[in-house]
Design a protein around this motif. Structure first.
Motif, mmCIF file in Angstrom:
data_model
loop_
_atom_site.group_PDB
_atom_site.id
_atom_site.type_symbol
_atom_site.label_atom_id
_atom_site.label_comp_id
_atom_site.label_asym_id
_atom_site.label_seq_id
_atom_site.Cartn_x
_atom_site.Cartn_y
_atom_site.Cartn_z
ATOM 1 N N SER A 1 -7.460 -0.981 10.794
ATOM 2 C CA SER A 1 -6.358 -1.464 11.895
ATOM 3 C C SER A 1 -5.166 -2.267 11.286
ATOM 4 C CB SER A 1 -7.394 -2.627 12.415
ATOM 5 O OG SER A 1 -8.266 -2.906 13.086
ATOM 6 N N ILE A 2 -4.067 -2.374 12.225
ATOM 7 C CA ILE A 2 -3.021 -2.553 11.818
ATOM 8 C C ILE A 2 -2.323 -3.517 12.355
ATOM 9 C CG2 ILE A 2 -0.101 -1.788 12.598
ATOM 10 C CD1 ILE A 2 -1.970 1.564 13.189
ATOM 11 N N ALA B 1 -1.937 5.814 9.493
ATOM 12 C CA ALA B 1 -1.946 3.981 9.873
ATOM 13 C C ALA B 1 -1.116 4.203 9.062
ATOM 14 C CB ALA B 1 -3.139 3.369 9.269
ATOM 15 N N LEU B 2 -0.832 3.780 7.852
ATOM 16 C CA LEU B 2 0.981 2.619 7.101
ATOM 17 C C LEU B 2 1.803 2.919 7.855
ATOM 18 C CD1 LEU B 2 -0.994 2.378 3.369
ATOM 19 C CD2 LEU B 2 -0.044 0.675 4.483
ATOM 20 N N ARG B 3 1.972 4.367 8.174
ATOM 21 C CA ARG B 3 3.880 4.211 8.839
ATOM 22 C C ARG B 3 4.232 3.399 10.139
ATOM 23 N NH1 ARG B 3 8.245 5.879 9.280
ATOM 24 N NH2 ARG B 3 8.633 8.024 9.629
ATOM 25 N N TRP B 4 2.496 2.949 10.704
ATOM 26 C CA TRP B 4 3.388 1.443 12.028
ATOM 27 C C TRP B 4 2.906 0.854 11.771
ATOM 28 C CZ3 TRP B 4 4.227 4.396 15.355
ATOM 29 C CH2 TRP B 4 3.868 6.512 15.348
ATOM 30 N N ASP C 1 -10.380 -1.778 3.730
ATOM 31 C CA ASP C 1 -9.252 -1.548 5.169
ATOM 32 C C ASP C 1 -10.174 -1.217 6.268
ATOM 33 O OD1 ASP C 1 -8.843 0.310 3.666
ATOM 34 O OD2 ASP C 1 -6.794 -0.062 3.515
ATOM 35 N N VAL C 2 -10.754 -0.357 5.596
ATOM 36 C CA VAL C 2 -11.399 0.548 6.516
ATOM 37 C C VAL C 2 -13.235 0.092 6.781
ATOM 38 C CG1 VAL C 2 -12.665 3.981 6.240
ATOM 39 C CG2 VAL C 2 -10.569 2.880 5.121
ATOM 40 N N VAL C 3 -13.081 -0.012 8.053
ATOM 41 C CA VAL C 3 -14.210 -0.278 9.066
ATOM 42 C C VAL C 3 -15.148 0.305 9.349
ATOM 43 C CG1 VAL C 3 -15.436 -1.913 10.647
ATOM 44 C CG2 VAL C 3 -13.519 -2.279 9.848
ATOM 45 N N THR C 4 -15.940 1.093 8.534
ATOM 46 C CA THR C 4 -17.342 2.676 8.831
ATOM 47 C C THR C 4 -18.135 1.286 9.943
ATOM 48 O OG1 THR C 4 -16.848 3.046 6.912
ATOM 49 C CG2 THR C 4 -19.178 3.752 8.607
ATOM 50 N N LEU C 5 -17.767 2.579 11.198
ATOM 51 C CA LEU C 5 -18.846 1.545 12.708
ATOM 52 C C LEU C 5 -19.867 2.468 12.831
ATOM 53 C CD1 LEU C 5 -15.864 1.149 14.823
ATOM 54 C CD2 LEU C 5 -17.417 -0.826 13.803
ATOM 55 N N GLN D 1 -6.381 9.606 6.681
ATOM 56 C CA GLN D 1 -5.835 8.184 7.855
ATOM 57 C C GLN D 1 -5.042 7.097 8.132
ATOM 58 O OE1 GLN D 1 -9.609 7.287 9.770
ATOM 59 N NE2 GLN D 1 -9.316 5.942 11.041
ATOM 60 N N ARG D 2 -5.845 6.380 6.223
ATOM 61 C CA ARG D 2 -4.667 6.011 6.210
ATOM 62 C C ARG D 2 -3.453 5.342 5.742
ATOM 63 N NH1 ARG D 2 -7.946 5.039 2.006
ATOM 64 N NH2 ARG D 2 -8.933 3.889 2.096
#
Length: 300
Positions: free
Chosen positions: A290-291, A82-85, A105-109, A78-79
């Motif tokens: 998030s980016i 996201a880093l591709r963007w 850099d990962v928010v666990t809700l 997943q990271r």
């Protein structure tokens, strides 16, 4: 007598001249006329080559939020997606609200019987920052049997649906965005005062120009926007209610029913979102990455 605003609300999905060629690398199933589409034929755990990246970017600009079902991927995958963007964004206040997060850099809700969902109001992420998020990748880790949907609103469609005189009135306005009455409530006074110096409340344009599509979007929200600059408090409150009411209209929205392994990828510059908190005390666990974004720019 109450004034009703009824009738067709048909907004454009894209700006004039948008490249609307068919997509070749995946299939697109729209969820609404202007916002939200399910993408099939893409596995987010695989590397994203330049051709696929270009098509996904075009689809994101067209539909504002993309959904991918049955993605059996890890946090690291997943990271990587996201880093591709762009560079990833670390939420500066998350540790105060949800201590013990392992990945910065990962928010666990994680919401359950002891911690109910509190994101059930329309908002764009971190608009209280001088450079609000570019976008986000949200992955369903555990979902309740019923409920827990997330809704997204098309901020450009909401802007375009306003009466012309109101669009002209707000075109040059700015508004203050602040975090202290939300995240600040979970902090000790000393922490709140220290972070207030580091993250002062910025002024952003009420109407933001999307940096890639050029469309005008409503850039105020019910959680973080505290006042419109230059207006008396009662006028500011009334105008903010009017603008946020437009964003809450179903004609500008899509709704996504989560399934295990589903992923949502959205453009925070073009949307707002709302996490329905209708599943308590059932458990719902999501990982969000998030980016990082840039400074919002208005029409002038």
């Amino acid at each position: 007598m109450l004034s009703l605003e009824i009738g067709p609300r048909v907004a454009a999905r894209t700006a004039p001249g948008f490249d609307d060629r068919p997509y070749e690398r995946f299939a697109v199933q729209p969820l609404s006329p202007t916002i939200g589409a399910e993408i099939s034929g893409v596995h987010l755990g695989d590397p994203v080559d330049d051709e696929l990246h270009a098509e996904l970017r075009r689809a994101l600009l067209e539909w504002k939020v993309l959904f991918f079902r049955d993605q059996d991927i890890t946090r690291d995958q997943q990271r990587d997606f996201a880093l591709r963007w762009g560079p990833l964004e670390q939420h500066p206040f998350y540790a105060f609200v949800h201590p013990g997060n392992d990945d910065a850099d990962v928010v666990t809700l994680a919401k359950d019987a002891t911690s109910g969902g509190a994101e059930n109001e329309w908002h764009a992420d971190v608009t209280w920052h001088s450079t609000p998020s570019w976008g986000a990748v949200l992955r369903a880790v555990e979902v309740p049997p019923v409920g827990g949907d997330t809704l997204w609103a098309d901020a450009a469609a909401a802007h375009d649906a306003l009466p012309e005189e109101l669009r002209e009135r707000i075109a040059d306005m700015t508004a203050v965005h602040d975090w202290q009455h939300t995240f600040g409530l979970a902090m000790e006074d000393a922490d709140r005062e220290r972070l207030a110096e580091q993250f002062p409340a910025p002024e952003h344009p009420v109407v933001r120009i999307h940096p890639e599509t050029g469309r005008r979007t409503l850039f105020v929200n019910a959680i973080f926007t505290t006042r419109i600059v230059g207006l008396p408090e009662d006028e500011s409150d009334a105008l903010l209610r009017r603008l946020t009411r437009e964003l809450s209209r179903p004609e500008h929205q899509c709704r996504f029913r989560w399934t295990p392994g589903a992923v949502a990828f959205w453009d925070n510059r073009a949307t707002q979102h709302y996490a329905a908190s209708d599943y308590w005390p059932q458990r719902r666990v999501m990982d969000r990455i998030s980016i990082a974004g840039d400074v919002p720019v208005g029409p002038t």
